[in-house]
Design a protein around this motif. Structure first.
Motif, short mmCIF file in Angstrom:
data_model
loop_
_atom_site.label_atom_id
_atom_site.label_comp_id
_atom_site.label_asym_id
_atom_site.label_seq_id
_atom_site.Cartn_x
_atom_site.Cartn_y
_atom_site.Cartn_z
N LEU A 38 32.68 38.17 43.28
CA LEU A 38 32.17 37.31 42.39
C LEU A 38 33.24 37.25 41.10
N TRP A 39 33.89 38.22 41.06
CA TRP A 39 34.88 38.39 39.92
C TRP A 39 36.09 37.62 40.61
N LEU A 40 36.50 37.89 41.71
CA LEU A 40 37.47 36.89 42.31
C LEU A 40 37.35 35.40 42.38
N PHE A 41 36.15 35.27 42.60
CA PHE A 41 35.52 33.64 42.71
C PHE A 41 35.62 33.20 41.44
N LEU A 42 35.17 33.76 40.52
CA LEU A 42 35.06 33.54 39.01
C LEU A 42 36.51 32.96 38.50
N GLY A 43 37.71 34.03 38.93
CA GLY A 43 38.95 33.83 38.54
C GLY A 43 39.25 32.42 39.11
N SER A 44 39.19 32.49 40.39
CA SER A 44 39.62 31.04 41.21
C SER A 44 38.91 29.90 40.67
N SER A 45 37.61 29.91 40.42
CA SER A 45 36.73 28.59 40.02
C SER A 45 37.16 28.26 38.58
N ILE A 46 37.57 29.18 37.77
CA ILE A 46 37.90 28.80 36.42
C ILE A 46 39.12 28.22 36.31
N THR A 47 40.03 28.78 37.04
CA THR A 47 41.61 28.04 37.34
C THR A 47 41.41 26.66 37.97
N VAL A 48 40.54 26.65 39.10
CA VAL A 48 40.47 25.13 39.72
C VAL A 48 39.96 24.37 38.83
N PHE A 78 37.08 52.20 38.49
CA PHE A 78 37.37 51.06 37.98
C PHE A 78 36.61 50.53 36.74
N SER A 79 37.29 50.66 35.60
CA SER A 79 36.50 50.84 34.42
C SER A 79 36.37 49.37 34.17
N GLY A 80 36.88 48.30 34.63
CA GLY A 80 36.76 47.20 34.26
C GLY A 80 37.02 46.27 35.50
N SER A 81 37.22 44.86 35.41
CA SER A 81 37.46 44.09 36.57
C SER A 81 38.47 42.94 36.20
N PHE A 82 39.34 43.36 35.52
CA PHE A 82 40.39 42.47 34.94
C PHE A 82 41.19 42.14 36.18
N ILE A 83 41.58 43.24 36.97
CA ILE A 83 42.55 42.89 38.09
C ILE A 83 41.96 41.90 38.90
N PHE A 84 40.55 42.07 39.38
CA PHE A 84 39.77 41.01 40.46
C PHE A 84 39.98 39.72 39.77
N LEU A 85 39.62 39.40 38.35
CA LEU A 85 39.69 38.41 37.84
C LEU A 85 40.93 37.47 38.18
N PHE A 86 42.28 38.73 37.68
CA PHE A 86 43.36 38.25 37.89
C PHE A 86 43.79 37.50 39.08
N ILE A 87 43.46 38.39 40.33
CA ILE A 87 43.71 37.91 41.34
C ILE A 87 43.22 36.50 41.71
N GLY A 88 41.90 36.49 41.36
CA GLY A 88 41.23 35.19 41.65
C GLY A 88 42.17 34.16 40.98
N MET A 89 42.31 34.28 39.92
CA MET A 89 43.13 33.21 39.17
C MET A 89 44.57 32.93 39.73
N LEU A 90 45.20 34.11 40.15
CA LEU A 90 46.28 34.05 40.73
C LEU A 90 46.18 32.88 42.04
N GLY A 91 45.24 33.21 42.71
CA GLY A 91 44.82 32.55 44.02
C GLY A 91 44.62 30.87 43.76
N GLY A 92 43.93 30.77 42.48
CA GLY A 92 43.77 29.41 42.28
C GLY A 92 44.98 28.81 41.74
N ILE A 93 46.03 29.51 41.04
CA ILE A 93 47.30 28.84 40.59
C ILE A 93 48.09 28.85 41.83
N LEU A 94 48.08 29.46 42.98
CA LEU A 94 48.80 29.11 44.16
C LEU A 94 48.30 28.02 44.92
#
Length: 299
Positions: free
Chosen positions: A229-239, A6-22
């Motif tokens: 942490l990437w997942l939670f960052l995405g979720s918390s930003i969305t929230v 995994f050269s980046g963590s976009f997918i984990f950030l995206f999944i966290g944001m998707l969870g926050g949207i749902l």
């Protein structure tokens, strides 16, 4: 299985944001979807996706758990009895291996949440429900009565211990979806007052989900912590964004902002301590290899 960088963590950030949207779309059902999303979008096996999902859920309900503790609706004796049942449930779950079957309860939950949004239905039986009365009658006949002073009822100590075992067993196998069990069981089977049941189950779920994740040596694996942490960052930003723009706030805005700051600082500190560290995992190649560079996938 194959090695994928995994050269980046976009997918984990995206999944966290998707969870926050749902979350606001499907209600609490939305935040349970991290486990199936991890398995579908990154190909992570269940034994890795489940503890990450557990820790993610535990982190998200910290404000709610603290809030219920502060309101004084927590029945400590009931909480202790439930927690006693955790250990035998975890040992029993260790003997069972699941992978694709993990999807089944999440699929049922997703379908149920969509139906509920279209046409709401009763989530709990009414107090005079025939089967609920039978259940209460059977439980009241069990030996080993103990008085729950805060809840104001007598109940066999065996029951909350069994409930704790059921929570840990299902949590270890299926992840955060197990949190759906506790509050309804306390209300229906033990006749615990609703506010006390909600507060006790929230705090118990926080302790339980974090414990189940750590039981899997979750925090001992830097990769797991980084993904979390990437997942939670995405979720918390969305929230934070949603709480700032919608009337029905998911979290108080200052709390959501604090979660973003703490998570960002922790992630930065972790990555600073591992310069040049590339995330290496073993996972199924489909469907994550379709995501290309955006998913951080390099063959």
């Amino acid at each position: 299985m194959e090695h994928i960088f995994f050269s980046g963590s976009f997918i984990f950030l995206f999944i966290g944001m998707l969870g926050g949207i749902l979350y606001p779309v499907l209600g609490n059902a939305g935040i349970y979807m991290i486990v199936p999303l991890l398995m579908l979008l990154t190909g992570l096996p269940a034994d890795m996706a489940v503890p990450i999902g557990l820790a993610h859920f535990a982190a998200l309900i910290i404000p709610a758990a603290v809030g219920h503790w502060q309101t004084g609706n927590l029945d400590y004796k009931l909480l202790l009895l439930i927690m006693i049942g955790f250990i035998p449930g975890l040992f029993l779950a260790e003997r069972i291996q699941l992978n694709l079957y993990v999807f089944i309860p999440y699929l049922i939950l997703l379908v149920g949440a969509i139906i509920y949004k279209i046409r709401p239905f009763a989530l709990l039986p009414k107090p005079n429900n025939h089967f609920r009365k039978i259940t209460l009658r059977v439980i009241n006949q069990l030996p080993g009565k103990t008085f729950l002073t805060f809840s104001g009822i007598k109940v066999s100590f065996i029951v909350p211990i069994i409930v704790g075992g059921l929570l840990s067993f299902t949590g270890k196998l299926f992840g955060p979806i197990a949190a759906l069990l506790l509050c309804p069981i306390l209300i229906i089977c033990l006749d615990i007052p609703v506010m006390v049941a909600v507060a006790t189950s929230t705090v118990c779920n926080f302790i339980g989900m974090l414990s189940f994740a750590m039981w899997n040596d979750f925090l001992m694996i830097p990769l797991n912590l980084k993904i979390l942490l990437w997942l939670f960052l995405g979720s918390s930003i969305t929230v934070l964004v949603l709480s700032s723009v919608i009337k029905k706030k998911l979290y108080p805005v200052p709390v959501a902002a604090l979660l973003v700051l703490i998570t960002s600082f922790t992630l930065w500190t972790l990555m600073l301590g591992q310069p040049g560290h590339q995330v290496l995992i073993q996972q199924f190649s489909f469907p994550s290899n379709l995501l290309g560079w955006f998913g951080g996938v390099q063959g």
